[in-house]
Enzyme design. Structure first.
Site, short mmCIF file in Angstrom:
data_model
loop_
_atom_site.label_atom_id
_atom_site.label_comp_id
_atom_site.label_asym_id
_atom_site.label_seq_id
_atom_site.Cartn_x
_atom_site.Cartn_y
_atom_site.Cartn_z
N SER A 41 0.83 -1.21 0.00
CA SER A 41 0.00 0.00 0.00
C SER A 41 0.86 1.26 0.00
CB SER A 41 -0.94 0.03 1.20
OG SER A 41 -0.40 0.75 2.29
N MET A 42 0.23 2.37 -0.36
CA MET A 42 0.91 3.66 -0.38
C MET A 42 1.27 4.14 1.02
SD MET A 42 -2.32 6.10 -1.25
CE MET A 42 -1.23 7.36 -1.82
N LYS A 43 0.64 3.57 2.04
CA LYS A 43 0.88 4.01 3.41
C LYS A 43 2.30 3.72 3.88
CE LYS A 43 -3.38 5.47 4.32
NZ LYS A 43 -3.72 6.85 4.69
N ASP A 44 2.99 2.82 3.19
CA ASP A 44 4.39 2.55 3.54
C ASP A 44 5.21 3.83 3.52
OD1 ASP A 44 3.58 -0.07 3.51
OD2 ASP A 44 4.86 -0.69 1.84
N ALA A 47 4.41 6.04 6.59
CA ALA A 47 4.70 5.35 7.85
C ALA A 47 6.18 5.48 8.20
CB ALA A 47 4.30 3.88 7.73
#
Length: 456
Positions: A41-44, A47
């Protein structure tokens, strides 16, 4: 190339041209496929940025614990960062999130605490509040707070925006993304607009979220807030990462349209993506149909991978049960509400009412169970059989407040939930609650379901 840890592989995800779903739309439609990140996901991106910024500021120290409220993807990114850097993780999640998301986080060593969805953000049971409380109670812990931590948007300003600009050789005219925390939408948009102020940005919102109306009117309308199923976009708060000046337009997308488009992306484009991806593409294409012209180029962010949703939108039974697959043999909550022809009054009790007054109300309206309200929010319920047993045990309770005897709230269900889903929920719980298209709350009981079945 050899990498020193998994987090060094984040970013530089591919841009892919849509070929079928966009048929008949003018202009070039590209999608940036973020499930190529190691955490799918793009949240990496954000984060790791939040963790590294906290380390630089001395907030996160060796041996510390990362505590965050997440819909799943941010948790995965934080977990990968924690593994690479030697931290522990505790995540809080709303109970509407898919089981796959919970299991994935546990698989990478995180502790997961599941919290109720249908509570206000400030409620101590909400996943926001539980995360904050854990941060206060656990020494040497770090609460990234992805909603208000501006490292979130900055990560996309530093990585996602430049990648899109480079991949399109600066020939992007429109940028579209779902808006949840606001980081990917606004951080990326800021970079792109600095390069070319003429780029049009389109935020994708969901019904049940406050963003679109707030952008258009400046009013935070609590009547816009109600339960919805789509994961990862929309909010009942205004995160600091949502910079409304960076979003030119908002498009709202229903749970059903988002789910159907997600499956189409898999089957027609070979893109096995998550639910909010379908929302982003459906909303972006709706905008594109009316606004794009030949020579325009729109880029849409696809945030995550389909493995998070195998038990939901990629499951035919789940889709059918929620009214997301066409099947005339299944009536829905919407049909029950429509049969009332507008002649409906929701009977409720207030938290501060006396028990004896609530009993009188239930008797006079010939109902056996009613929601309990406080400041316009459903916070509990009362049923005649439970009250009866409590008063028999303690007659003085009739003069107590409803708050002293109320049970948990009835569950909200989607408007297109089918009769078999409604039946199973009413069987296990009590009555259920539904919001219609005008945001009015309806209660659906076993009697309502039986009556609807006889009409099929």
């Amino acid at each position: 190339m050899i990498y020193n840890s998994i987090i060094e592989t984040i970013g530089n995800t591919p841009m892919i041209r849509l070929n079928k779903i966009n048929k008949g739309i003018k202009g070039d439609i590209l999608v940036k496929v973020e499930y190529f990140n190691p955490g799918n996901s793009m949240k990496d991106r954000m984060a790791v940025k939040m963790v590294e910024d906290a380390e630089k500021e001395g907030i996160l120290k060796p041996g510390g614990t990362i505590i965050e409220g997440t819909s799943g993807n941010t948790g995965m990114g934080l977990a990968l960062a924690a593994i690479a850097k030697g931290y522990k993780c505790i995540f809080t999640m709303a109970d509407k999130q898919s089981k796959e998301k919970i299991d994935i986080l546990k698989a990478v060593g995180a502790e997961v605490i599941v919290c109720p969805t249908n509570v206000a953000p400030e409620d101590p049971r909400s996943y926001y509040s539980v995360a904050k409380k854990l941060n206060q109670d656990i020494p040497n812990s770090f609460y990234p707070n992805q909603y208000d931590n501006l490292s979130n948007a900055q990560a996309h300003y530093e990585t996602t925006g430049p990648e899109i600009w480079e991949d399109t050789e600066g020939k992007i005219t429109h940028y579209a993304a779902g808006v949840g925390t606001g980081g990917s939408m606004c951080g990326t948009a800021k970079f792109l607009k600095e390069k070319n102020p003429g780029i049009v940005t389109v935020g994708i919102d969901t019904y049940g979220s406050v963003f679109k109306k707030y952008k258009e009117t400046g009013v935070f309308d609590e009547d816009e807030i109600y339960p919805y199923l789509t994961e990862g976009i929309g909010e009942d708060i205004l995160p600091k990462n949502v910079d409304f000046d960076m979003i030119d337009h908002f498009i709202k997308v229903t749970d059903k349209d988002a789910a159907v488009m997600t499956r189409r992306l898999s089957r027609e484009e070979g893109l096995f993506v998550g639910w909010s991806c379908g929302a982003a593409v459906h909303g972006a294409l709706e905008y594109a149909k009316a606004n794009l012209k030949e020579g325009d180029r729109m880029v849409i962010i696809l945030p995550d991978h389909g493995t998070r949703y195998l038990g939901k939108i990629y499951n035919d039974d789940w889709m059918r049960n929620h009214g997301f697959l066409e099947d005339k043999a299944y009536g829905t909550a919407r049909d029950i509400i429509a049969s009332r022809n507008g002649n409906y009054e929701l009977v409720v009790s207030q938290k501060s009412d006396k028990v004896k007054d609530a009993i009188f109300l239930m008797n006079s309206k010939s109902v056996s169970q009613i929601p309990v309200m406080e400041e316009g929010q459903v916070i509990g319920s009362i049923t005649d059989n439970k009250i009866l047993s409590k008063i028999i045990d303690n007659p003085a309770l009739k003069d107590a407040s409803v708050s002293d005897v109320m049970e948990d709230s009835m569950k909200f269900v989607a408007l297109d939930s089918t009769l078999d889903v409604l039946s199973s929920m009413v069987d296990k719980e009590k009555a259920v609650l539904v919001r219609d298209d005008q945001h009015q709350i309806h209660i659906i009981t076993k009697h309502d379901i039986l009556e609807a079945i006889t009409k099929l």
